[in-house]
Write a protein that holds these residues in place. Structure first.
Motif, PDB file in Angstrom:
ATOM      1  N   ARG A 223       4.034  11.778 -23.951  1.00 29.44           N
ATOM      2  CA  ARG A 223       3.555  11.172 -22.701  1.00 29.44           C
ATOM      3  C   ARG A 223       4.449  10.002 -22.282  1.00 29.44           C
ATOM      4  NH1 ARG A 223       2.177   6.894 -20.913  1.00 29.44           N
ATOM      5  NH2 ARG A 223       2.504   6.060 -23.010  1.00 29.44           N
ATOM      6  N   ARG A 224       4.754   9.943 -21.004  1.00 23.10           N
ATOM      7  CA  ARG A 224       5.551   8.843 -20.449  1.00 23.10           C
ATOM      8  C   ARG A 224       4.939   8.425 -19.130  1.00 23.10           C
ATOM      9  NH1 ARG A 224       8.352   8.062 -24.362  1.00 23.10           N
ATOM     10  NH2 ARG A 224       6.914   6.344 -24.286  1.00 23.10           N
ATOM     11  N   ASP A 225       5.208   7.222 -18.720  1.00 21.49           N
ATOM     12  CA  ASP A 225       4.943   6.832 -17.340  1.00 21.49           C
ATOM     13  C   ASP A 225       6.129   7.325 -16.522  1.00 21.49           C
ATOM     14  OD1 ASP A 225       3.146   4.922 -15.564  1.00 21.49           O
ATOM     15  OD2 ASP A 225       5.240   4.688 -14.962  1.00 21.49           O
TER      16      ASP A 225
ATOM     17  N   ARG B 129       8.260   7.935 -13.028  1.00 19.56           N
ATOM     18  CA  ARG B 129       8.490   7.450 -11.654  1.00 19.56           C
ATOM     19  C   ARG B 129       9.624   8.229 -10.997  1.00 19.56           C
ATOM     20  NH1 ARG B 129       8.899   2.017 -14.468  1.00 19.56           N
ATOM     21  NH2 ARG B 129       7.217   2.234 -15.954  1.00 19.56           N
TER      22      ARG B 129
ATOM     23  N   LYS C 243      12.748   1.428 -11.058  1.00 17.75           N
ATOM     24  CA  LYS C 243      11.888   2.124 -10.078  1.00 17.75           C
ATOM     25  C   LYS C 243      10.450   1.949 -10.541  1.00 17.75           C
ATOM     26  CE  LYS C 243      11.464   6.787  -8.061  1.00 17.75           C
ATOM     27  NZ  LYS C 243      11.213   6.380  -6.689  1.00 17.75           N
ATOM     28  N   ILE C 244       9.561   1.536  -9.647  1.00 17.12           N
ATOM     29  CA  ILE C 244       8.195   1.232 -10.092  1.00 17.12           C
ATOM     30  C   ILE C 244       7.141   2.207  -9.555  1.00 17.12           C
ATOM     31  CG2 ILE C 244       8.515  -1.238 -10.611  1.00 17.12           C
ATOM     32  CD1 ILE C 244       6.824  -0.866  -7.520  1.00 17.12           C
TER      33      ILE C 244
ATOM     34  N   TRP D 284       1.481   5.507 -13.257  1.00 14.60           N
ATOM     35  CA  TRP D 284       0.421   4.564 -12.859  1.00 14.60           C
ATOM     36  C   TRP D 284       1.054   3.487 -11.989  1.00 14.60           C
ATOM     37  CZ3 TRP D 284      -4.123   3.144 -16.536  1.00 14.60           C
ATOM     38  CH2 TRP D 284      -4.966   2.197 -15.926  1.00 14.60           C
ATOM     39  N   VAL D 285       0.540   3.316 -10.787  1.00  7.23           N
ATOM     40  CA  VAL D 285       1.076   2.299  -9.880  1.00  7.23           C
ATOM     41  C   VAL D 285       0.033   1.191  -9.708  1.00  7.23           C
ATOM     42  CG1 VAL D 285       2.084   1.854  -7.611  1.00  7.23           C
ATOM     43  CG2 VAL D 285       2.290   4.133  -8.648  1.00  7.23           C
ATOM     44  N   SER D 286       0.420  -0.033 -10.053  1.00  8.67           N
ATOM     45  CA  SER D 286      -0.528  -1.150  -9.908  1.00  8.67           C
ATOM     46  C   SER D 286       0.022  -2.259  -9.003  1.00  8.67           C
ATOM     47  CB  SER D 286      -0.910  -1.709 -11.277  1.00  8.67           C
ATOM     48  OG  SER D 286       0.249  -2.078 -12.002  1.00  8.67           O
ATOM     49  N   PHE D 287       1.070  -1.949  -8.270  1.00 14.05           N
ATOM     50  CA  PHE D 287       1.607  -2.927  -7.314  1.00 14.05           C
ATOM     51  C   PHE D 287       0.842  -2.818  -5.993  1.00 14.05           C
ATOM     52  CE2 PHE D 287       4.883  -3.137 -10.391  1.00 14.05           C
ATOM     53  CZ  PHE D 287       5.698  -4.224 -10.119  1.00 14.05           C
TER      54      PHE D 287
ATOM     55  N   PRO E  14      10.540   4.774 -22.954  1.00 11.33           N
ATOM     56  CA  PRO E  14       9.957   4.239 -21.716  1.00 11.33           C
ATOM     57  C   PRO E  14      11.013   3.634 -20.794  1.00 11.33           C
ATOM     58  CG  PRO E  14       8.677   3.506 -23.622  1.00 11.33           C
ATOM     59  CD  PRO E  14       9.891   4.223 -24.152  1.00 11.33           C
TER      60      PRO E  14
ATOM     61  N   LEU F  28      11.001   0.985 -18.989  1.00  7.21           N
ATOM     62  CA  LEU F  28      11.214  -0.470 -19.110  1.00  7.21           C
ATOM     63  C   LEU F  28      12.101  -0.797 -20.302  1.00  7.21           C
ATOM     64  CD1 LEU F  28       7.791  -2.079 -18.112  1.00  7.21           C
ATOM     65  CD2 LEU F  28       9.731  -1.393 -16.701  1.00  7.21           C
TER      66      LEU F  28
HETATM   67  C1  LIG Z   1      -2.603  -0.510 -16.312  1.00  2.00           C
HETATM   68  C2  LIG Z   1      -1.176  -0.035 -16.129  1.00  2.00           C
HETATM   69  C3  LIG Z   1      -0.517  -0.331 -14.955  1.00  2.00           C
HETATM   70  C4  LIG Z   1       0.811   0.094 -14.769  1.00  2.00           C
HETATM   71  N1  LIG Z   1       1.442  -0.151 -13.580  1.00  2.00           N
HETATM   72  C5  LIG Z   1       2.701   0.314 -13.381  1.00  2.00           C
HETATM   73  C6  LIG Z   1       3.360   0.144 -12.129  1.00  2.00           C
HETATM   74  O1  LIG Z   1       2.836  -0.408 -11.172  1.00  2.00           O
HETATM   75  N2  LIG Z   1       4.604   0.634 -11.995  1.00  2.00           N
HETATM   76  C7  LIG Z   1       5.239   1.260 -13.018  1.00  2.00           C
HETATM   77  O2  LIG Z   1       6.396   1.681 -12.850  1.00  2.00           O
HETATM   78  N3  LIG Z   1       4.633   1.471 -14.211  1.00  2.00           N
HETATM   79  C8  LIG Z   1       3.385   1.004 -14.411  1.00  2.00           C
HETATM   80  N4  LIG Z   1       2.760   1.221 -15.608  1.00  2.00           N
HETATM   81  C9  LIG Z   1       3.491   1.948 -16.683  1.00  2.00           C
HETATM   82  C10 LIG Z   1       3.992   1.042 -17.784  1.00  2.00           C
HETATM   83  O3  LIG Z   1       5.123   0.325 -17.356  1.00  2.00           O
HETATM   84  C11 LIG Z   1       4.342   1.943 -18.985  1.00  2.00           C
HETATM   85  O4  LIG Z   1       3.164   2.526 -19.440  1.00  2.00           O
HETATM   86  C12 LIG Z   1       4.989   1.171 -20.124  1.00  2.00           C
HETATM   87  O5  LIG Z   1       6.223   0.643 -19.718  1.00  2.00           O
HETATM   88  C13 LIG Z   1       5.217   2.063 -21.342  1.00  2.00           C
HETATM   89  O6  LIG Z   1       5.929   3.230 -20.981  1.00  2.00           O
HETATM   90  P1  LIG Z   1       5.354   4.674 -21.230  1.00  2.00           P
HETATM   91  O7  LIG Z   1       4.025   4.755 -20.516  1.00  2.00           O
HETATM   92  O8  LIG Z   1       6.373   5.599 -20.657  1.00  2.00           O
HETATM   93  O9  LIG Z   1       5.174   4.828 -22.702  1.00  2.00           O
HETATM   94  C14 LIG Z   1       1.452   0.813 -15.801  1.00  2.00           C
HETATM   95  C15 LIG Z   1       0.759   1.120 -16.976  1.00  2.00           C
HETATM   96  C16 LIG Z   1      -0.539   0.708 -17.142  1.00  2.00           C
HETATM   97  C17 LIG Z   1      -1.265   1.092 -18.404  1.00  2.00           C
END
Ligand SMILES: Cc1cc2nc3c(=O)[nH]c(=O)nc-3n(C[C@H](O)[C@H](O)[C@H](O)COP(=O)(O)O)c2cc1C
Length: 206
Positions: A12-14, A16, A89-90, A147-150, A184, A186
């Motif tokens: 699993r990855r976040d 974008r 990239k967010i 997940w986008v929280s901006f 990840p 970041l």
């Molecule tokens: C509550 C929450 C909010 C997040 N908001 C953002 C966001 O706005 N933009 C983004 O690029 N990633 C966002 N992330 C992803 C995190 O940056 C990411 O989970 C973290 O860097 C670890 O990477 P991975 O999920 O690929 O393991 C969010 C994750 C969580 C749990």
């Protein structure tokens, strides 16, 4: 489809930047939402709702708002950190296939939610578990989630007509992707590194 639980957890990855924008089959989306809806919840309150946002105009409006919030955060940074953030990239709001907004209803299952009398946040924790179920199920289906929280909650409430008292918790981008990164974003961009497990485990006392 990969269903080994540890494999899915670690893959699993976040996501974008890797969305293809290809459509998601209805049955696949149904399986993912069913997994989210199977999450544990305080007092069996199931306080979540899922708003599926396919409308491109709505996603574009949200994306513009995200850009504003990105700029606001960027303005708090200076020097090398600002340069680093500029390369990250967010969100994949426009490139992903669909978005799912997950909300929290604190009134659901009330007035006496079993197990929440001392910890009001337990309702919110439950919503986060539904999100994690969704994220893992999507990963098992070879789809990406970001997940986008901006964003500001009042903006999103207004955009989607979310009733007063119901809180948007997450804007999730979902869809097929080219690949999952092993590291990840970041960490790849030198923003932060992951903390070793040993540093997080305590014995008997903090
Ligand atoms: C509550 C929450 C909010 C997040 N908001 C953002 C966001 O706005 N933009 C983004 O690029 N990633 C966002 N992330 C992803 C995190 O940056 C990411 O989970 C973290 O860097 C670890 O990477 P991975 O999920 O690929 O393991 C969010 C994750 C969580 C749990």
């Amino acid at each position: 489809m990969s269903t080994d639980i540890y494999d899915v957890i670690h893959r699993r990855r976040d996501v974008r930047g890797e969305f293809t924008g290809a459509p998601i089959a209805d049955e696949t989306l149904a399986r993912i939402l069913t997994a989210a809806h199977a999450a544990p919840s305080v007092g069996l309150s199931q306080p979540w709702d899922f708003v599926i946002v396919a409308d491109v105009a709505v996603r574009r409006a949200f994306h513009e708002h995200v850009q504003t919030e990105r700029d606001a955060f960027a303005a708090t940074l200076t020097g090398a950190v600002a340069d680093r953030f500029a390369r990250i990239k967010i969100d994949g709001v426009l490139e992903s296939s669909v978005s799912i907004v997950v909300t929290y209803d604190p009134e659901r299952g009330g007035p006496a939610v079993l197990g929440r009398h001392a910890i009001a946040d337990a309702g919110l924790y439950s919503v986060c578990l539904a999100i994690q179920n969704l994220w893992l199920a999507a990963t098992a289906e070879e789809l990406g989630v970001g997940w986008v929280s901006f964003y500001r909650e009042p903006f999103l409430r207004e955009l989607l007509g979310i009733p007063a008292g119901i809180r948007p918790v997450a804007w999730l981008c979902l869809g097929p992707l080219t690949h999952l990164e092993a590291v990840p974003d970041l960490e790849r961009h030198g923003w932060r590194t992951r903390r070793p497990l040993d540093a997080a485990v305590h014995h008997d006392r903090w």
